[in-house]
Design a protein around this motif. Structure first.
Motif, PDB file in Angstrom:
ATOM      1  N   GLY A  38      -1.249  19.378 -35.522  1.00 29.31           N
ATOM      2  CA  GLY A  38      -1.495  18.118 -34.931  1.00 29.31           C
ATOM      3  C   GLY A  38      -0.779  16.951 -35.747  1.00 29.31           C
ATOM      4  N   ASP A  39      -0.370  17.046 -36.938  1.00 32.82           N
ATOM      5  CA  ASP A  39       0.114  15.972 -37.703  1.00 32.82           C
ATOM      6  C   ASP A  39       1.124  15.433 -37.102  1.00 32.82           C
ATOM      7  OD1 ASP A  39      -2.059  16.699 -39.288  1.00 32.82           O
ATOM      8  OD2 ASP A  39      -0.767  17.429 -40.873  1.00 32.82           O
ATOM      9  N   THR A  40       1.528  14.053 -37.355  1.00 33.59           N
ATOM     10  CA  THR A  40       2.705  13.368 -36.608  1.00 33.59           C
ATOM     11  C   THR A  40       3.639  13.098 -37.688  1.00 33.59           C
ATOM     12  OG1 THR A  40       1.469  11.047 -36.892  1.00 33.59           O
ATOM     13  CG2 THR A  40       1.246  12.327 -34.837  1.00 33.59           C
ATOM     14  N   THR A  41       3.346  13.389 -39.102  1.00 33.06           N
ATOM     15  CA  THR A  41       4.373  13.011 -40.144  1.00 33.06           C
ATOM     16  C   THR A  41       4.397  14.276 -40.796  1.00 33.06           C
ATOM     17  OG1 THR A  41       2.852  12.383 -41.509  1.00 33.06           O
ATOM     18  CG2 THR A  41       3.858  10.748 -40.359  1.00 33.06           C
ATOM     19  N   PHE A  42       5.805  14.727 -41.199  1.00 32.38           N
ATOM     20  CA  PHE A  42       6.051  16.103 -41.467  1.00 32.38           C
ATOM     21  C   PHE A  42       7.561  15.783 -42.583  1.00 32.38           C
ATOM     22  CE2 PHE A  42       7.946  20.285 -41.823  1.00 32.38           C
ATOM     23  CZ  PHE A  42       6.948  20.969 -42.277  1.00 32.38           C
ATOM     24  N   VAL A 299     -15.154  19.106 -33.699  1.00 32.82           N
ATOM     25  CA  VAL A 299     -14.485  20.015 -34.650  1.00 32.82           C
ATOM     26  C   VAL A 299     -12.769  20.260 -34.548  1.00 32.82           C
ATOM     27  CG1 VAL A 299     -16.811  21.115 -34.959  1.00 32.82           C
ATOM     28  CG2 VAL A 299     -15.185  21.959 -33.116  1.00 32.82           C
ATOM     29  N   PHE A 300     -12.588  19.960 -33.257  1.00 32.82           N
ATOM     30  CA  PHE A 300     -11.016  20.294 -33.031  1.00 32.82           C
ATOM     31  C   PHE A 300     -10.519  19.133 -33.748  1.00 32.82           C
ATOM     32  CE2 PHE A 300      -7.139  20.055 -30.819  1.00 32.82           C
ATOM     33  CZ  PHE A 300      -6.868  21.312 -30.492  1.00 32.82           C
ATOM     34  N   LEU A 301     -10.725  17.846 -33.463  1.00 34.93           N
ATOM     35  CA  LEU A 301     -10.272  16.592 -34.039  1.00 34.93           C
ATOM     36  C   LEU A 301     -10.317  16.868 -35.695  1.00 34.93           C
ATOM     37  CD1 LEU A 301      -8.894  13.833 -33.836  1.00 34.93           C
ATOM     38  CD2 LEU A 301     -11.502  13.012 -34.088  1.00 34.93           C
ATOM     39  N   ALA A 302     -11.174  17.514 -36.208  1.00 34.95           N
ATOM     40  CA  ALA A 302     -11.300  17.551 -37.724  1.00 34.95           C
ATOM     41  C   ALA A 302     -10.405  18.644 -38.309  1.00 34.95           C
ATOM     42  CB  ALA A 302     -12.886  18.063 -38.084  1.00 34.95           C
ATOM     43  N   HIS A 303     -10.298  19.679 -37.489  1.00 35.43           N
ATOM     44  CA  HIS A 303      -9.241  20.707 -37.742  1.00 35.43           C
ATOM     45  C   HIS A 303      -7.693  20.501 -37.340  1.00 35.43           C
ATOM     46  CE1 HIS A 303      -8.125  25.145 -38.229  1.00 35.43           C
ATOM     47  NE2 HIS A 303      -7.351  25.121 -36.964  1.00 35.43           N
ATOM     48  N   ALA A 304      -7.432  19.920 -36.221  1.00 32.82           N
ATOM     49  CA  ALA A 304      -6.194  19.781 -35.974  1.00 32.82           C
ATOM     50  C   ALA A 304      -5.617  18.098 -35.927  1.00 32.82           C
ATOM     51  CB  ALA A 304      -5.961  20.115 -34.455  1.00 32.82           C
ATOM     52  N   GLY A 305      -6.274  17.214 -36.431  1.00 31.18           N
ATOM     53  CA  GLY A 305      -5.861  16.050 -36.634  1.00 31.18           C
ATOM     54  C   GLY A 305      -5.689  15.232 -35.346  1.00 31.18           C
ATOM     55  N   SER A 307      -7.170  14.940 -30.872  1.00 34.87           N
ATOM     56  CA  SER A 307      -8.085  15.400 -29.992  1.00 34.87           C
ATOM     57  C   SER A 307      -7.487  16.446 -28.927  1.00 34.87           C
ATOM     58  CB  SER A 307      -8.742  14.090 -28.947  1.00 34.87           C
ATOM     59  OG  SER A 307      -7.660  13.812 -28.236  1.00 34.87           O
ATOM     60  N   PRO A 308      -8.444  17.296 -28.405  1.00 35.01           N
ATOM     61  CA  PRO A 308      -7.823  18.465 -27.631  1.00 35.01           C
ATOM     62  C   PRO A 308      -6.737  17.957 -26.558  1.00 35.01           C
ATOM     63  CG  PRO A 308     -10.274  18.892 -27.860  1.00 35.01           C
ATOM     64  CD  PRO A 308      -9.713  17.589 -28.493  1.00 35.01           C
ATOM     65  N   SER A 309      -6.831  16.838 -25.984  1.00 39.10           N
ATOM     66  CA  SER A 309      -5.817  16.447 -25.033  1.00 39.10           C
ATOM     67  C   SER A 309      -4.784  15.829 -25.602  1.00 39.10           C
ATOM     68  CB  SER A 309      -6.657  15.092 -24.180  1.00 39.10           C
ATOM     69  OG  SER A 309      -7.231  14.173 -24.984  1.00 39.10           O
ATOM     70  N   GLN A 310      -4.779  15.105 -26.828  1.00 32.51           N
ATOM     71  CA  GLN A 310      -3.703  14.628 -27.562  1.00 32.51           C
ATOM     72  C   GLN A 310      -2.865  15.856 -28.022  1.00 32.51           C
ATOM     73  OE1 GLN A 310      -5.853  12.336 -30.674  1.00 32.51           O
ATOM     74  NE2 GLN A 310      -5.250  10.496 -29.394  1.00 32.51           N
ATOM     75  N   PHE A 311      -3.710  16.687 -28.458  1.00 30.85           N
ATOM     76  CA  PHE A 311      -3.040  18.190 -28.952  1.00 30.85           C
ATOM     77  C   PHE A 311      -2.240  18.538 -27.936  1.00 30.85           C
ATOM     78  CE2 PHE A 311      -2.648  22.557 -29.633  1.00 30.85           C
ATOM     79  CZ  PHE A 311      -1.950  22.681 -31.151  1.00 30.85           C
ATOM     80  N   ARG A 312      -2.632  18.876 -26.623  1.00 33.10           N
ATOM     81  CA  ARG A 312      -2.171  19.414 -25.606  1.00 33.10           C
ATOM     82  C   ARG A 312      -0.878  18.424 -25.066  1.00 33.10           C
ATOM     83  NH1 ARG A 312      -4.918  21.280 -20.076  1.00 33.10           N
ATOM     84  NH2 ARG A 312      -4.705  23.503 -20.859  1.00 33.10           N
ATOM     85  N   GLN A 313      -0.935  17.139 -25.254  1.00 34.48           N
ATOM     86  CA  GLN A 313       0.033  16.465 -24.861  1.00 34.48           C
ATOM     87  C   GLN A 313       1.165  16.424 -25.765  1.00 34.48           C
ATOM     88  OE1 GLN A 313      -1.000  12.185 -24.610  1.00 34.48           O
ATOM     89  NE2 GLN A 313       0.817  11.577 -23.274  1.00 34.48           N
ATOM     90  N   ALA A 314       0.924  16.604 -27.098  1.00 40.58           N
ATOM     91  CA  ALA A 314       1.934  16.348 -28.111  1.00 40.58           C
ATOM     92  C   ALA A 314       2.953  17.812 -27.999  1.00 40.58           C
ATOM     93  CB  ALA A 314       0.943  16.152 -29.557  1.00 40.58           C
ATOM     94  N   VAL A 315       2.310  19.011 -27.999  1.00 41.16           N
ATOM     95  CA  VAL A 315       2.926  20.192 -28.140  1.00 41.16           C
ATOM     96  C   VAL A 315       3.750  20.288 -26.674  1.00 41.16           C
ATOM     97  CG1 VAL A 315       1.276  21.096 -29.457  1.00 41.16           C
ATOM     98  CG2 VAL A 315       0.854  21.551 -26.810  1.00 41.16           C
ATOM     99  N   SER A 316       3.355  19.701 -25.622  1.00 39.11           N
ATOM    100  CA  SER A 316       4.116  19.820 -24.200  1.00 39.11           C
ATOM    101  C   SER A 316       5.465  19.013 -24.220  1.00 39.11           C
ATOM    102  CB  SER A 316       3.372  19.278 -23.033  1.00 39.11           C
ATOM    103  OG  SER A 316       2.995  17.888 -23.276  1.00 39.11           O
ATOM    104  N   HIS A 317       5.382  18.063 -25.438  1.00 32.82           N
ATOM    105  CA  HIS A 317       6.789  17.150 -25.566  1.00 32.82           C
ATOM    106  C   HIS A 317       7.525  17.390 -26.470  1.00 32.82           C
ATOM    107  CE1 HIS A 317       3.906  14.511 -22.964  1.00 32.82           C
ATOM    108  NE2 HIS A 317       5.088  13.905 -22.508  1.00 32.82           N
TER     109      HIS A 317
END
Length: 327
Positions: A38-42, A299-305, A307-317
């Motif tokens: 879920g990181d936004t910089t890489f 715990v999802f936020l701590a693991h992925a950086g 929230s679950p909804s933000q993660f789903r939105q990020a990977v869908s784009h």
């Protein structure tokens, strides 16, 4: 002189880096999916070269995970054994219900013809070595029980193998093709001897590894069940809770954290699955044994950086561009 392939995100815009990395992982390593927690910089860098039939790659990147699903494994027409040997950072290899944590000075091995996952939870620099599987299977080694394990690297033949892999990679640019082929053959032989030693080792260490395998197998079979507890595992395996905890003493994960991480990874896979976009986040969390949605979100936020909804939105784009430059 041995030639190599160089790939780097340095000259890409921030928005292009993650999609390019996804594509490089898929093409260079013969069919891998990946995510960035879920990181936004890489940023990431790859340099790959050949020593005969052996492929050696230096990978340096921010934290990320790679996954080979059963579907991707079935679709591949190549058969390699793969080694990860960290120079910096760490890696967690999971295959066939086994898990091996490796840090500098060690190496772990896994089979690309089966599904697996490699987590790199911090910025790392790894040496990745790909060996043609048939070169080892034809010499009588039974490989199944050896995959997803840390082979060694601290002493003995596994240390000789590790140093040879590292030195070969560093010296490849100044080697002739004939010398590089000879170095690749030497790596194959040293890895064979290391695996042969691992297969024949009957010590308390390997007995504990086998016990950890049983624990992880039970967890995998019951991961969706909310009542999967330390007490239940101990009862099922006919041992004490203390013995369970002791089995994970030398691991980077505690047993409780291992269960949590497996559930979070399963939820991340479901959130990324286009076929499951109609499922709610709550439904996915409950299906993997979480009974408290607020706790799941934390715990999802701590693991992925994210929230679950933000993660789903990020990977869908995410976009997946074309192949990297040819080597």
């Amino acid at each position: 002189m041995a030639s190599g392939l160089i790939l780097s995100t340095d000259n890409l815009s921030p928005g292009e880096r993650a999609p390019a990395w996804h594509d490089w992982m898929s093409k260079l390593f013969r069919g891998l999916d990946s995510d960035l927690y879920g990181d936004t910089t890489f940023d990431g860098h790859l340099f790959s070269s050949h020593a005969g039939q052996v492929v050696l790659t230096r990978l340096e990147a921010n934290r990320h995970r790679v996954m080979r699903t059963p579907r991707l494994a079935r679709a591949s027409d190549t058969s390699y054994l793969k080694i990860v040997a960290p120079w910096q950072g760490c890696a967690a290899v999971e295959q066939a219900g086994r898990q091996a944590w490796v840090r500098p000075g060690g190496w772990a091995i896994y089979d690309t013809t089966g599904s697996y996952e490699v987590a790199n939870p911090e910025r790392s620099q790894h040496l990745i070595v790909m060996l043609p599987k048939e070169q080892l299977t034809e010499r009588g080694l039974r490989l199944d029980a050896l995959m997803g394990r840390q082979v060694g690297g601290a002493s003995g033949i596994s240390r000789v193998a590790l140093e040879t892999m590292r030195t070969t990679f560093l010296e490849l640019p100044s080697m002739s093709e004939e010398s590089a082929r000879g170095a690749g053959d030497l790596i194959l032989e040293l890895v064979r001897l290391s695996l042969q030693e691992l297969a024949g080792r009957e010590t308390a260490t390997t007995q504990m590894e086998a016990f950890r395998d049983r624990i992880r197998q039970f967890i995998g079979q019951h991961l969706r069940e909310p009542d999967l507890t330390i007490e239940r595992i101990a009862q099922a395996l006919n041992c004490s809770k203390r013995h369970l905890h002791n089995a994970f003493t030398d691991e980077d994960d505690t047993l409780a954290h291992y269960i949590l991480r497996r559930r979070l990874q399963a939820c991340m896979r479901d959130l990324k699955n286009p076929a499951g976009q109609q499922r709610t986040i709550t439904d996915i969390a409950l299906s993997w044994g979480f009974s408290n949605t607020a706790h799941f979100s934390r715990v999802f936020l701590a693991h992925a950086g994210l929230s679950p909804s933000q993660f789903r939105q990020a990977v869908s784009h995410e976009e997946r561009p074309g192949a990297p430059p040819g080597r």
